[in-house]
Motif scaffolding. Structure first.
Motif, PDB file in Angstrom:
ATOM      1  N   TRP A 209      56.539  35.864  49.783  1.00  0.00           N
ATOM      2  CA  TRP A 209      56.329  34.764  48.789  1.00  0.00           C
ATOM      3  C   TRP A 209      55.541  33.881  49.508  1.00  0.00           C
ATOM      4  CZ3 TRP A 209      59.778  33.663  43.998  1.00  0.00           C
ATOM      5  CH2 TRP A 209      59.979  34.979  43.727  1.00  0.00           C
ATOM      6  N   ALA A 210      54.346  33.746  49.099  1.00  0.00           N
ATOM      7  CA  ALA A 210      53.353  32.716  49.997  1.00  0.00           C
ATOM      8  C   ALA A 210      53.155  31.466  48.995  1.00  0.00           C
ATOM      9  CB  ALA A 210      51.986  33.468  50.273  1.00  0.00           C
ATOM     10  N   THR A 211      53.294  30.241  49.412  1.00  0.00           N
ATOM     11  CA  THR A 211      52.744  29.054  48.722  1.00  0.00           C
ATOM     12  C   THR A 211      51.444  29.017  49.067  1.00  0.00           C
ATOM     13  OG1 THR A 211      53.282  27.683  50.642  1.00  0.00           O
ATOM     14  CG2 THR A 211      55.108  28.020  49.258  1.00  0.00           C
ATOM     15  N   CYS A 212      50.699  28.601  47.808  1.00  0.00           N
ATOM     16  CA  CYS A 212      49.377  28.421  47.939  1.00  0.00           C
ATOM     17  C   CYS A 212      48.848  27.133  47.634  1.00  0.00           C
ATOM     18  CB  CYS A 212      48.676  29.588  47.062  1.00  0.00           C
ATOM     19  SG  CYS A 212      48.791  31.355  47.470  1.00  0.00           S
TER      20      CYS A 212
ATOM     21  N   HIS B 192      56.263  18.662  37.948  1.00  0.00           N
ATOM     22  CA  HIS B 192      56.562  19.392  39.111  1.00  0.00           C
ATOM     23  C   HIS B 192      56.689  20.918  38.739  1.00  0.00           C
ATOM     24  CE1 HIS B 192      57.782  15.981  41.637  1.00  0.00           C
ATOM     25  NE2 HIS B 192      58.443  15.524  40.627  1.00  0.00           N
ATOM     26  N   LEU B 193      55.612  21.509  38.978  1.00  0.00           N
ATOM     27  CA  LEU B 193      55.197  22.972  38.397  1.00  0.00           C
ATOM     28  C   LEU B 193      55.261  23.749  39.583  1.00  0.00           C
ATOM     29  CD1 LEU B 193      54.253  25.163  36.357  1.00  0.00           C
ATOM     30  CD2 LEU B 193      51.751  24.288  37.092  1.00  0.00           C
ATOM     31  N   THR B 194      55.873  25.212  39.635  1.00  0.00           N
ATOM     32  CA  THR B 194      55.742  26.269  40.467  1.00  0.00           C
ATOM     33  C   THR B 194      55.185  27.205  39.312  1.00  0.00           C
ATOM     34  OG1 THR B 194      57.023  25.461  42.290  1.00  0.00           O
ATOM     35  CG2 THR B 194      56.772  27.744  41.804  1.00  0.00           C
ATOM     36  N   HIS B 195      54.188  28.095  39.542  1.00  0.00           N
ATOM     37  CA  HIS B 195      53.880  29.287  38.815  1.00  0.00           C
ATOM     38  C   HIS B 195      53.721  30.403  39.913  1.00  0.00           C
ATOM     39  CE1 HIS B 195      49.448  28.588  39.557  1.00  0.00           C
ATOM     40  NE2 HIS B 195      49.902  27.249  39.740  1.00  0.00           N
ATOM     41  N   ILE B 196      54.590  31.481  39.533  1.00  0.00           N
ATOM     42  CA  ILE B 196      54.897  32.623  40.391  1.00  0.00           C
ATOM     43  C   ILE B 196      54.110  33.881  40.084  1.00  0.00           C
ATOM     44  CG2 ILE B 196      56.621  34.111  41.396  1.00  0.00           C
ATOM     45  CD1 ILE B 196      58.427  31.645  40.951  1.00  0.00           C
ATOM     46  N   ASN B 197      53.197  34.359  40.903  1.00  0.00           N
ATOM     47  CA  ASN B 197      52.307  35.330  40.639  1.00  0.00           C
ATOM     48  C   ASN B 197      52.742  36.636  41.551  1.00  0.00           C
ATOM     49  OD1 ASN B 197      50.781  33.855  38.773  1.00  0.00           O
ATOM     50  ND2 ASN B 197      49.550  33.166  40.544  1.00  0.00           N
ATOM     51  N   ASN B 198      52.957  37.914  40.661  1.00  0.00           N
ATOM     52  CA  ASN B 198      53.222  39.037  41.360  1.00  0.00           C
ATOM     53  C   ASN B 198      52.119  39.859  41.530  1.00  0.00           C
ATOM     54  OD1 ASN B 198      55.400  40.977  42.327  1.00  0.00           O
ATOM     55  ND2 ASN B 198      55.030  42.094  40.430  1.00  0.00           N
ATOM     56  N   GLU B 199      52.001  40.203  43.111  1.00  0.00           N
ATOM     57  CA  GLU B 199      51.181  41.248  43.460  1.00  0.00           C
ATOM     58  C   GLU B 199      49.820  41.141  43.058  1.00  0.00           C
ATOM     59  OE1 GLU B 199      53.148  45.021  44.305  1.00  0.00           O
ATOM     60  OE2 GLU B 199      54.838  44.085  45.264  1.00  0.00           O
ATOM     61  N   GLU B 200      49.113  42.116  42.254  1.00  0.00           N
ATOM     62  CA  GLU B 200      47.992  42.278  41.765  1.00  0.00           C
ATOM     63  C   GLU B 200      47.918  42.047  40.169  1.00  0.00           C
ATOM     64  OE1 GLU B 200      48.559  44.678  44.446  1.00  0.00           O
ATOM     65  OE2 GLU B 200      47.648  42.985  45.535  1.00  0.00           O
ATOM     66  N   ASP B 201      48.964  41.253  39.688  1.00  0.00           N
ATOM     67  CA  ASP B 201      48.989  40.973  38.296  1.00  0.00           C
ATOM     68  C   ASP B 201      47.585  40.294  37.722  1.00  0.00           C
ATOM     69  OD1 ASP B 201      49.608  40.064  35.729  1.00  0.00           O
ATOM     70  OD2 ASP B 201      51.097  38.811  36.142  1.00  0.00           O
TER      71      ASP B 201
ATOM     72  N   CYS C 208      43.326  34.829  34.433  1.00  0.00           N
ATOM     73  CA  CYS C 208      42.588  34.757  32.909  1.00  0.00           C
ATOM     74  C   CYS C 208      42.906  33.800  32.065  1.00  0.00           C
ATOM     75  CB  CYS C 208      42.612  36.105  32.039  1.00  0.00           C
ATOM     76  SG  CYS C 208      42.217  37.613  32.983  1.00  0.00           S
ATOM     77  N   PRO C 209      42.197  32.877  31.259  1.00  0.00           N
ATOM     78  CA  PRO C 209      40.624  33.166  31.240  1.00  0.00           C
ATOM     79  C   PRO C 209      39.924  32.911  32.608  1.00  0.00           C
ATOM     80  CG  PRO C 209      41.656  32.045  29.293  1.00  0.00           C
ATOM     81  CD  PRO C 209      42.762  32.046  30.424  1.00  0.00           C
ATOM     82  N   GLY C 210      38.845  33.056  32.398  1.00  0.00           N
ATOM     83  CA  GLY C 210      38.047  33.041  33.768  1.00  0.00           C
ATOM     84  C   GLY C 210      37.767  31.447  33.996  1.00  0.00           C
TER      85      GLY C 210
ATOM     86  N   PRO D 199      41.540  29.962  46.853  1.00  0.00           N
ATOM     87  CA  PRO D 199      40.795  31.355  47.033  1.00  0.00           C
ATOM     88  C   PRO D 199      41.040  32.513  48.201  1.00  0.00           C
ATOM     89  CG  PRO D 199      39.346  29.704  47.872  1.00  0.00           C
ATOM     90  CD  PRO D 199      40.455  29.061  47.310  1.00  0.00           C
ATOM     91  N   SER D 200      42.171  31.908  48.794  1.00  0.00           N
ATOM     92  CA  SER D 200      42.675  32.850  49.778  1.00  0.00           C
ATOM     93  C   SER D 200      42.985  34.236  49.388  1.00  0.00           C
ATOM     94  CB  SER D 200      44.030  32.424  50.685  1.00  0.00           C
ATOM     95  OG  SER D 200      44.290  33.232  51.510  1.00  0.00           O
ATOM     96  N   THR D 201      42.784  35.194  50.124  1.00  0.00           N
ATOM     97  CA  THR D 201      43.560  36.604  49.764  1.00  0.00           C
ATOM     98  C   THR D 201      44.916  36.861  49.705  1.00  0.00           C
ATOM     99  OG1 THR D 201      43.137  37.357  52.113  1.00  0.00           O
ATOM    100  CG2 THR D 201      41.357  37.648  50.476  1.00  0.00           C
ATOM    101  N   GLN D 202      45.528  35.691  50.209  1.00  0.00           N
ATOM    102  CA  GLN D 202      47.048  35.725  50.128  1.00  0.00           C
ATOM    103  C   GLN D 202      47.554  35.127  48.772  1.00  0.00           C
ATOM    104  OE1 GLN D 202      47.247  33.705  54.301  1.00  0.00           O
ATOM    105  NE2 GLN D 202      49.491  34.543  53.901  1.00  0.00           N
ATOM    106  N   CYS D 203      46.434  34.495  48.018  1.00  0.00           N
ATOM    107  CA  CYS D 203      46.917  34.093  46.603  1.00  0.00           C
ATOM    108  C   CYS D 203      45.989  34.893  45.489  1.00  0.00           C
ATOM    109  CB  CYS D 203      46.305  32.659  46.662  1.00  0.00           C
ATOM    110  SG  CYS D 203      46.843  31.580  48.184  1.00  0.00           S
ATOM    111  N   ILE D 204      46.459  34.510  44.550  1.00  0.00           N
ATOM    112  CA  ILE D 204      46.248  35.553  43.229  1.00  0.00           C
ATOM    113  C   ILE D 204      44.625  35.288  43.041  1.00  0.00           C
ATOM    114  CG2 ILE D 204      46.265  33.900  41.418  1.00  0.00           C
ATOM    115  CD1 ILE D 204      47.737  37.687  41.404  1.00  0.00           C
ATOM    116  N   VAL D 205      43.843  34.523  43.218  1.00  0.00           N
ATOM    117  CA  VAL D 205      42.408  34.367  42.967  1.00  0.00           C
ATOM    118  C   VAL D 205      41.633  35.387  44.098  1.00  0.00           C
ATOM    119  CG1 VAL D 205      40.427  33.167  43.029  1.00  0.00           C
ATOM    120  CG2 VAL D 205      42.581  32.259  41.691  1.00  0.00           C
ATOM    121  N   GLY D 206      42.177  35.066  45.390  1.00  0.00           N
ATOM    122  CA  GLY D 206      41.369  35.977  46.249  1.00  0.00           C
ATOM    123  C   GLY D 206      42.042  37.579  46.375  1.00  0.00           C
ATOM    124  N   ASP D 207      43.068  37.690  45.975  1.00  0.00           N
ATOM    125  CA  ASP D 207      43.623  39.113  45.966  1.00  0.00           C
ATOM    126  C   ASP D 207      43.043  39.757  44.739  1.00  0.00           C
ATOM    127  OD1 ASP D 207      45.435  41.179  46.917  1.00  0.00           O
ATOM    128  OD2 ASP D 207      47.206  40.676  45.824  1.00  0.00           O
TER     129      ASP D 207
END
Length: 295
Positions: free
Chosen positions: A255-258, A219-228, A233-235, A264-272
């Motif tokens: 705080w958007a759940t992805c 049961h994992l949640t990983h929270i990413n802040n803005e443009e961190d 990484c790693p790619g 890849p959404s721009t609301q999530c870290i990979v897209g942002d």
């Protein structure tokens, strides 16, 4: 504790079907749901404090935020071995495990230099884990350096306080170590123990098989802040994959759940933050609902 589990389940709603994540809706957490994380955020931040401070539970704001916490053990030296601590939270009725993170300038070489590689987990520490599962060699070594001590401390805390729940937290490198602990500890602790993992600024830790294992068993949640930039990484081109369970703090404060793996959404870290140079290292330490990581 029940309310945070509900949030975790929302964040990881499509773990069993990561390939369809782009068809799942991205939803915003409510203010009350966001606030449920704050207790754990302070525990993650306290991971940066020395082992002496956390064993005495005298570490300023991070400790004051959870005044009833009962420390059981601590370790590390803040240099070759990351600080860690284990104790019991009577309000949440859970054992807390926290690992020290590091600043962006120190973790960036670990996840961008050519020296790292994917490797299998140690079968002595991780009995029965498939050899298809591979993880970052540096993260593997960091977790292994404290694994048995952390396990002994968790067993002691569970015995002393009659706890059947373990919650693991960490930021940055500490989040990577914590994620590996989240695979390790359930292999050794009694059946019926429940586990929750909350990571902040988590880098990618392993390959597709690892991400799939996490999705199926944790049961994992990983929270990413803005443009961190650390969480990208790693790619992915190096065969690293994030498990599901991302929550992305957007510039608006939402705080958007992805859903799914590496959404890849721009609301999530990979897209942002599609490339490292699109990121801002100053976002790595927070704030996470007002909490800046560090001691």
């Amino acid at each position: 504790m029940a309310s945070i589990i509900a949030v975790l389940l929302v964040a990881a709603a499509v773990q069993a079907f990561p390939s369809i994540h782009t068809r799942q809706s991205i939803t915003a957490l409510t203010t009350s749901q966001i606030d449920q994380f704050t207790t754990y955020t302070y525990y993650a931040s306290a991971g940066y404090c020395t082992n002496t401070q956390t064993l005495a539970w005298d570490c300023g704001t991070n400790c004051d935020a959870n005044p009833e916490f009962k420390p059981v053990a601590s370790g590390g030296n803040g240099d070759s071995v990351q600080y860690w601590f284990v104790g019991y939270d009577p309000n949440l009725d859970t054992v807390i495990v926290s690992h020290q993170g590091t600043n962006p300038s120190e973790i960036m070489p670990l996840i961008t230099d050519a020296d790292f590689f994917l490797t299998t987990l140690d079968s002595t520490l991780f009995p029965g884990i498939s050899s298809d599962i591979e993880v970052h060699n540096g993260f593997k070594d960091a977790q292994a350096s404290t694994a048995t001590d952390v396990l002994a401390a968790v067993e002691s805390a569970m015995s002393t306080y009659g706890a059947t729940s373990v919650t693991m937290v960490g930021h940055s490198l500490g989040a990577a170590i914590t994620l590996l602990d989240s695979v390790y500890l359930p292999l050794w602790l009694p059946a019926g123990t429940t586990f929750t993992t909350i990571g902040y600024g988590l880098p990618r830790v392993g390959n597709q098989a690892f991400a799939n294992y996490v999705d199926a068993n944790l049961h994992l949640t990983h929270i990413n802040n803005e443009e961190d930039p650390i969480p990208i990484c790693p790619g992915m081109f190096l065969d690293f994959v994030h498990p599901a369970g991302e929550v992305h703090i957007e510039d608006s404060g939402e705080w958007a759940t992805c859903p799914g793996q590496d959404n890849p959404s721009t609301q999530c870290i990979v897209g942002d933050v599609p490339e490292i140079w699109d990121g801002d290292e100053s976002d790595h330490d927070g704030p996470y609902n007002g909490v800046e990581m560090g001691c």
